[in-house]
Design a protein around this motif. Structure first.
Motif, PDB file in Angstrom:
ATOM      1  N   VAL A  70     -83.528  34.724 -13.579  1.00 36.19           N
ATOM      2  CA  VAL A  70     -83.562  36.060 -14.186  1.00 36.19           C
ATOM      3  C   VAL A  70     -82.274  36.821 -13.871  1.00 36.19           C
ATOM      4  O   VAL A  70     -81.652  37.422 -14.753  1.00 36.19           O
ATOM      5  N   GLU A  71     -81.883  36.761 -12.593  1.00 35.46           N
ATOM      6  CA  GLU A  71     -80.666  37.472 -12.189  1.00 35.46           C
ATOM      7  C   GLU A  71     -79.427  36.934 -12.901  1.00 35.46           C
ATOM      8  O   GLU A  71     -78.544  37.696 -13.296  1.00 35.46           O
ATOM      9  N   ILE A  72     -79.382  35.598 -13.049  1.00 34.07           N
ATOM     10  CA  ILE A  72     -78.241  35.002 -13.754  1.00 34.07           C
ATOM     11  C   ILE A  72     -78.185  35.549 -15.178  1.00 34.07           C
ATOM     12  O   ILE A  72     -77.144  36.001 -15.650  1.00 34.07           O
ATOM     13  N   ALA A  73     -79.330  35.531 -15.847  1.00 29.15           N
ATOM     14  CA  ALA A  73     -79.377  35.998 -17.239  1.00 29.15           C
ATOM     15  C   ALA A  73     -78.936  37.460 -17.334  1.00 29.15           C
ATOM     16  O   ALA A  73     -78.270  37.859 -18.285  1.00 29.15           O
ATOM     17  N   LYS A  74     -79.305  38.232 -16.309  1.00 30.48           N
ATOM     18  CA  LYS A  74     -79.012  39.663 -16.330  1.00 30.48           C
ATOM     19  C   LYS A  74     -77.541  39.948 -16.037  1.00 30.48           C
ATOM     20  O   LYS A  74     -76.918  40.811 -16.664  1.00 30.48           O
ATOM     21  N   GLU A 119     -70.037  39.187 -20.222  1.00 28.39           N
ATOM     22  CA  GLU A 119     -68.632  39.002 -20.577  1.00 28.39           C
ATOM     23  C   GLU A 119     -67.731  39.296 -19.367  1.00 28.39           C
ATOM     24  O   GLU A 119     -67.813  40.367 -18.771  1.00 28.39           O
ATOM     25  N   GLY A 120     -66.886  38.358 -19.040  1.00 31.95           N
ATOM     26  CA  GLY A 120     -65.896  38.611 -18.006  1.00 31.95           C
ATOM     27  C   GLY A 120     -66.374  38.332 -16.586  1.00 31.95           C
ATOM     28  O   GLY A 120     -65.603  38.434 -15.645  1.00 31.95           O
ATOM     29  N   VAL A 121     -67.645  37.994 -16.439  1.00 36.25           N
ATOM     30  CA  VAL A 121     -68.140  37.662 -15.103  1.00 36.25           C
ATOM     31  C   VAL A 121     -67.914  36.175 -14.857  1.00 36.25           C
ATOM     32  O   VAL A 121     -68.287  35.334 -15.677  1.00 36.25           O
ATOM     33  N   LEU A 122     -67.297  35.838 -13.739  1.00 37.10           N
ATOM     34  CA  LEU A 122     -67.043  34.441 -13.420  1.00 37.10           C
ATOM     35  C   LEU A 122     -68.275  33.824 -12.762  1.00 37.10           C
ATOM     36  O   LEU A 122     -68.781  34.362 -11.768  1.00 37.10           O
ATOM     37  N   LYS A 147     -68.016  33.510  -9.025  1.00 38.47           N
ATOM     38  CA  LYS A 147     -68.116  34.777  -8.286  1.00 38.47           C
ATOM     39  C   LYS A 147     -69.547  35.300  -8.300  1.00 38.47           C
ATOM     40  O   LYS A 147     -70.028  35.849  -7.306  1.00 38.47           O
ATOM     41  N   LEU A 148     -70.227  35.122  -9.432  1.00 43.42           N
ATOM     42  CA  LEU A 148     -71.608  35.572  -9.527  1.00 43.42           C
ATOM     43  C   LEU A 148     -72.479  34.828  -8.511  1.00 43.42           C
ATOM     44  O   LEU A 148     -73.316  35.433  -7.836  1.00 43.42           O
ATOM     45  N   ALA A 149     -72.231  33.527  -8.380  1.00 44.43           N
ATOM     46  CA  ALA A 149     -72.990  32.732  -7.416  1.00 44.43           C
ATOM     47  C   ALA A 149     -72.800  33.275  -6.005  1.00 44.43           C
ATOM     48  O   ALA A 149     -73.764  33.443  -5.253  1.00 44.43           O
ATOM     49  N   GLN A 150     -71.552  33.577  -5.655  1.00 39.22           N
ATOM     50  CA  GLN A 150     -71.273  34.151  -4.323  1.00 39.22           C
ATOM     51  C   GLN A 150     -72.018  35.463  -4.131  1.00 39.22           C
ATOM     52  O   GLN A 150     -72.610  35.709  -3.087  1.00 39.22           O
ATOM     53  N   LYS A 151     -72.008  36.279  -5.175  1.00 43.36           N
ATOM     54  CA  LYS A 151     -72.645  37.596  -5.092  1.00 43.36           C
ATOM     55  C   LYS A 151     -74.163  37.450  -4.919  1.00 43.36           C
ATOM     56  O   LYS A 151     -74.769  38.127  -4.086  1.00 43.36           O
ATOM     57  N   LEU A 152     -74.759  36.573  -5.709  1.00 45.63           N
ATOM     58  CA  LEU A 152     -76.219  36.417  -5.660  1.00 45.63           C
ATOM     59  C   LEU A 152     -76.690  35.884  -4.313  1.00 45.63           C
ATOM     60  O   LEU A 152     -77.784  36.180  -3.859  1.00 45.63           O
ATOM     61  N   LEU A 153     -75.858  35.089  -3.665  1.00 41.96           N
ATOM     62  CA  LEU A 153     -76.264  34.482  -2.391  1.00 41.96           C
ATOM     63  C   LEU A 153     -75.884  35.322  -1.190  1.00 41.96           C
ATOM     64  O   LEU A 153     -76.143  34.936  -0.055  1.00 41.96           O
ATOM     65  N   LYS A 154     -75.244  36.460  -1.441  1.00 41.88           N
ATOM     66  CA  LYS A 154     -74.800  37.291  -0.311  1.00 41.88           C
ATOM     67  C   LYS A 154     -75.978  37.891   0.437  1.00 41.88           C
ATOM     68  O   LYS A 154     -77.008  38.148  -0.120  1.00 41.88           O
ATOM     69  N   MET A 187     -71.689  28.660 -19.026  1.00 36.30           N
ATOM     70  CA  MET A 187     -71.505  29.548 -17.881  1.00 36.30           C
ATOM     71  C   MET A 187     -72.772  29.623 -17.030  1.00 36.30           C
ATOM     72  O   MET A 187     -72.704  29.722 -15.800  1.00 36.30           O
ATOM     73  N   ILE A 188     -73.933  29.552 -17.688  1.00 38.15           N
ATOM     74  CA  ILE A 188     -75.185  29.508 -16.913  1.00 38.15           C
ATOM     75  C   ILE A 188     -75.203  28.233 -16.072  1.00 38.15           C
ATOM     76  O   ILE A 188     -75.528  28.243 -14.885  1.00 38.15           O
ATOM     77  N   TYR A 189     -74.806  27.127 -16.716  1.00 40.19           N
ATOM     78  CA  TYR A 189     -74.738  25.852 -15.984  1.00 40.19           C
ATOM     79  C   TYR A 189     -73.842  25.974 -14.755  1.00 40.19           C
ATOM     80  O   TYR A 189     -74.224  25.577 -13.653  1.00 40.19           O
ATOM     81  N   TRP A 190     -72.651  26.554 -14.928  1.00 36.92           N
ATOM     82  CA  TRP A 190     -71.707  26.621 -13.807  1.00 36.92           C
ATOM     83  C   TRP A 190     -72.153  27.611 -12.733  1.00 36.92           C
ATOM     84  O   TRP A 190     -71.827  27.451 -11.555  1.00 36.92           O
ATOM     85  N   THR A 191     -72.895  28.647 -13.130  1.00 38.45           N
ATOM     86  CA  THR A 191     -73.439  29.556 -12.121  1.00 38.45           C
ATOM     87  C   THR A 191     -74.446  28.810 -11.249  1.00 38.45           C
ATOM     88  O   THR A 191     -74.387  28.864 -10.016  1.00 38.45           O
TER      89      THR A 191
END
Lengths: 315, 315
Positions: free
Chosen positions: A294-298, A302-305, A308-315, B273-277
């Motif tokens: 859900v968080e990934i989908a949210k 655009e422009g989110v790597l 980086k998102l993975a790092q943020k979610l696991l913080k 991008m979902i895959y890579w996240t």
């Protein structure tokens, strides 16, 4: 299963009631965490069973593993102190349920004995899951008084290395002729086997079987020493004609003695437990990935790597 | 690398300085998190480059991928608006560094062009890691103005599915004769390919190549429709004799138009991008397992169940 009475299962297993044992194994195989936890509680209640002997038997389909287990099991049961549990980790079992029934009916003598319990480990999507459940099934069988465990697996996929994490003794079943690659066995399995049996050494194939055994013996001598200091052995047998099964079982007993005297058995089981702890942590962590959907989908705009998102979610 | 000046790298990449681009890719490939994070910052700075075309090219060793990329790249460069980056994800590159140099020198025309950049993605222990770094290398190349990316991979191991997670267009390179299994290509790859080229269709092999193309064409018609609604194509080419390369490139352009018009390109990239996240979350979680080593050693005493210990440690 309506309501699960943990105490009833414990009492049943303690008295060697295989119906209760089967129920507990079904709980251990459950994908519902609460059910699986009951199985874990039961195993914990009984504690570790050190005086058991776990034999892993691997070979390609058609190598004659079922016939071998029937013959070996019958030989083992000559010792009145032995009680056998046969657990099969067969990836094909999911597809062809008939094959498991076939195996069972083929194990006529064994399944007729009150000192033998035969159970294919079903369910689980990957080989890993299969072996994981097999471990719990094995511990439950031991709790029920089965002191000799035969674990059957097909030597393809990743299951063959996992079975070495379950067993005290790792047996590789081959057929006369051909190298291990020709027989569809993955590289590296041979180096794990403490005993290699060339099955179907009967009739015309006997000469070829002896030749194959000689080749494998030579190859084994070139390999690095085992941590257990055990010298791997190659034997020719015919499970169908019941030839060499007594020698094979005696070799298994030699190994059991060797690892008891050298204390390797305890060391090895401890190493295995570290493996299963890490494996369990891995499985639990993997299950958490789903919870990020859900968080990934949210957050994946655009422009989110992704990295980086993975790092943020696991913080 | 002494001190890393992020702004200098950004400025260099913005001006198309390939020396700075190479430095940034080296950071992206680093196992040191801080260095890799600088590469992520740089990529984030430039933002997504939507008007690029990513072509993944997979085939077994010997299929003629390097020759094909040299020929295709030369064809592409006829369009003065195109700038090419060639990234190779070759698992053999770790072992034989010579082969990559060989590939580089073979790509004479390409490497001589100021509008082409050739970089083998090195390092990384698994194929997965390799492709992960390739993704960042690709994004950096795009930031530097390379709008046409050719990603080369060997169609063995797990790399071939990962490359589909990088590319807009997936090209499979085969040779005349033999089915895909005979050519050492894993099952399922064919179903992923949008364009299949039968390379080495020259001289005596031309007739065989046409036959092979016909067979694959028929096989493709039996497959389920692609999510992109694209009808996969089979072409015969000779990269060595430069035969059919223009037709091949036009087919690639057809595909590019198709996915632009149908909006599939954006949808596809978002799915990727979902895959890579998820992949990044997975990698980060896996790295955490190591951190439990000390606790496992401390807590794994007699009678402690690995499965229960794992639950406890993750609580």
């Amino acid at each position: 299963m309506k309501t699960i009475d943990k105490q009833q299962l414990i009492d049943g297993i303690a008295s060697g009631d295989t119906r209760m044992l089967s129920k507990a194994i079904t709980l251990a195989e459950s994908t519902i965490e609460e059910q699986r936890n009951i199985a874990l509680d039961i195993i914990e209640h009984f504690g570790p069973q050190e005086n058991t002997f776990r034999i892993g038997i691997t070979g390609t389909p058609g190598a004659g593993k079922s016939t071998l287990i029937e013959a070996l099991g019958t030989e083992i049961l000559k010792d009145s102190k032995r009680k056998i549990a046969v657990l099969s980790v067969d990836p094909s079992s999911k597809k062809s349920h008939g094959s498991i029934l076939g195996d069972k009916t083929r194990m006529n003598t064994l399944s007729a004995s009150p000192r033998a319990y035969i159970r294919p480990t079903a369910s689980g999507n990957q080989m890993g899951g299969l072996a994981k459940n097999t471990r719990l099934a094995m511990l439950l069988c031991e709790a029920a008084g089965f002191n000799t465990i035969l674990i059957e697996s097909v030597g393809v996929g990743q299951g063959e290395t996992e079975i070495a994490q379950l067993a005290d003794l790792f047996v590789l079943v081959l057929n006369p002729g051909g190298g291990d690659e020709l027989q569809g066995i993955k590289r590296g399995i041979m180096e794990m086997a403490e005993v290699i049996v060339i099955n179907k050494a009967d009739g015309d194939a006997e000469k070829q079987a002896n030749l194959t055994a000689k080749e494998y013996s030579m190859a084994l001598h070139l390999m690095p020493e085992y941590d257990s200091k055990w010298m791997p052995k190659v034997l020719t047998i015919s499970a169908l004609k019941n030839k060499g099964i007594d020698v094979f079982w005696n070799k298994c007993l030699d190994y059991e003695q060797h690892v008891l005297v050298s204390n390797w058995k305890g060391t090895h089981r401890k190493k295995q437990m570290i493996y299963w702890t890490k494996k369990s942590i891995h499985d639990l962590l993997l299950a958490r990935i789903k919870s990020y959907d859900v968080e990934i989908a949210k957050e994946l705009k655009e422009g989110v790597l992704p990295e980086k998102l993975a790092q943020k979610l696991l913080k």
